[in-house]
Design an enzyme around this catalytic site. Structure first.
Site, mmCIF file in Angstrom:
data_model
loop_
_atom_site.group_PDB
_atom_site.id
_atom_site.type_symbol
_atom_site.label_atom_id
_atom_site.label_comp_id
_atom_site.label_asym_id
_atom_site.label_seq_id
_atom_site.Cartn_x
_atom_site.Cartn_y
_atom_site.Cartn_z
ATOM 1 N N GLY A 53 0.840 -1.182 0.000
ATOM 2 C CA GLY A 53 0.000 0.000 0.000
ATOM 3 C C GLY A 53 0.883 1.243 0.000
ATOM 4 O O GLY A 53 2.019 1.197 0.491
ATOM 5 N N GLN A 58 3.016 9.909 1.379
ATOM 6 C CA GLN A 58 4.283 9.159 1.391
ATOM 7 C C GLN A 58 5.159 9.466 0.178
ATOM 8 O O GLN A 58 6.329 9.094 0.149
ATOM 9 C CB GLN A 58 4.010 7.646 1.430
ATOM 10 C CG GLN A 58 3.379 7.190 2.731
ATOM 11 C CD GLN A 58 3.197 5.683 2.720
ATOM 12 O OE1 GLN A 58 2.203 5.184 2.209
ATOM 13 N NE2 GLN A 58 4.155 4.957 3.263
ATOM 14 N N CYS A 97 5.660 -0.388 7.149
ATOM 15 C CA CYS A 97 5.317 0.802 6.372
ATOM 16 C C CYS A 97 6.544 1.214 5.572
ATOM 17 O O CYS A 97 7.649 1.234 6.119
ATOM 18 C CB CYS A 97 4.908 1.915 7.339
ATOM 19 S SG CYS A 97 4.415 3.441 6.532
ATOM 20 N N LEU A 98 6.345 1.563 4.303
ATOM 21 C CA LEU A 98 7.481 1.992 3.481
ATOM 22 C C LEU A 98 8.118 3.268 4.044
ATOM 23 O O LEU A 98 9.277 3.545 3.760
ATOM 24 C CB LEU A 98 7.037 2.218 2.027
ATOM 25 C CG LEU A 98 6.693 0.942 1.239
ATOM 26 C CD1 LEU A 98 6.064 1.308 -0.106
ATOM 27 C CD2 LEU A 98 7.921 0.070 1.027
ATOM 28 N N HIS A 139 -4.759 1.219 7.220
ATOM 29 C CA HIS A 139 -3.407 1.768 7.392
ATOM 30 C C HIS A 139 -3.194 2.939 6.414
ATOM 31 O O HIS A 139 -2.679 3.993 6.802
ATOM 32 C CB HIS A 139 -2.392 0.640 7.142
ATOM 33 C CG HIS A 139 -0.953 1.053 7.159
ATOM 34 N ND1 HIS A 139 -0.037 0.532 8.051
ATOM 35 C CD2 HIS A 139 -0.256 1.922 6.370
ATOM 36 C CE1 HIS A 139 1.155 1.074 7.806
ATOM 37 N NE2 HIS A 139 1.049 1.916 6.794
ATOM 38 N N GLU A 140 -3.618 2.741 5.149
ATOM 39 C CA GLU A 140 -3.409 3.786 4.134
ATOM 40 C C GLU A 140 -4.308 4.984 4.404
ATOM 41 O O GLU A 140 -3.894 6.134 4.226
ATOM 42 C CB GLU A 140 -3.649 3.234 2.729
ATOM 43 C CG GLU A 140 -2.707 2.100 2.326
ATOM 44 C CD GLU A 140 -1.246 2.383 2.598
ATOM 45 O OE1 GLU A 140 -0.812 3.534 2.457
ATOM 46 O OE2 GLU A 140 -0.531 1.442 2.983
ATOM 47 N N HIS A 143 -2.808 7.265 6.795
ATOM 48 C CA HIS A 143 -1.783 8.156 6.219
ATOM 49 C C HIS A 143 -2.399 9.459 5.716
ATOM 50 O O HIS A 143 -1.770 10.522 5.786
ATOM 51 C CB HIS A 143 -1.084 7.477 5.036
ATOM 52 C CG HIS A 143 0.076 6.605 5.411
ATOM 53 N ND1 HIS A 143 1.195 7.082 6.055
ATOM 54 C CD2 HIS A 143 0.305 5.281 5.199
ATOM 55 C CE1 HIS A 143 2.063 6.087 6.226
ATOM 56 N NE2 HIS A 143 1.544 4.974 5.718
HETATM 57 NI NI NI Z 1 2.410 3.065 5.690
#
Ligand code: NI
Length: 176
Positions: A53, A58, A97-98, A139-140, A143
């Site tokens: 995701g 991000q 998470c990236l 989760h996304e 963000h």
């Molecule tokens: Ni993340």
């Protein structure tokens, strides 16, 4: 001529990037070719980073969209998403998470959700999600509201993860 963009993924270890990650993203007013292009570039960056995701903030875009790709399934794009219902039952997944590379923690979230969003063709859709997809969507969506998965873990665990990125917990920005 090859035409491609390699998007930088923001991480919490850079003060300026962390500030962006802690901001609330704005709705997308017009879904157009630029939106399609942005979503495609985000899918590429997500896949390249081995993520499942990726949300606008991000990649430094404070816009309400995110992409998801689980396994061999086609990538999904959610524009201006809203969770319209959640189950009382929770499920727990070890999340990463990236933007917080190499760190993982168990997070409890509603097991089932209904989400409404717009597609890159400007059409509204509603889906029900369970399992990993439900977790990834939540989760996304977090963000887009400046929330990171480390906000859902114990203070002790959060401090430990922030420490790995040399972020002083006192300097961990509030959501703006
Ligand atoms: Ni993340």
């Amino acid at each position: 001529m090859l035409d491609f963009v390699i998007m930088d993924i923001y991480t919490i270890g850079f003060e300026e990037q962390l500030k962006i990650l802690r901001r609330v993203a704005s709705p997308i007013q017009n879904i157009n070719d630029e939106t399609v292009r942005l979503a495609e570039d985000m899918v590429d960056a997500m896949v390249k980073g081995n993520g499942i995701g990726l949300a606008g903030p991000q990649v430094g875009r404070l816009e309400r969209l995110f992409t998801v790709k689980i396994g061999e399934d086609d990538p999904l794009v959610f524009i201006n998403p809203e969770i319209i219902s959640t189950s009382p039952e929770l499920s727990s997944y070890e999340e990463g998470c990236l933007s917080i590379p190499g760190q993982y923690a168990d997070v409890d979230r509603p097991a089932l959700i209904q989400v409404q969003a717009w597609s890159t063709r400007g059409r509204p859709f509603t889906i029900e999600a369970s399992g990993l997809l439900s977790t990834v969507i939540q989760h996304e969506l977090d963000h887009l509201n400046g929330v990171l998965f480390i906000d859902h873990v114990s203070e002790r665990k959060r401090k430990k993860i922030l420490g790995k990125f040399e972020v002083d917990p006192e300097a961990y920005p509030e959501v703006e």
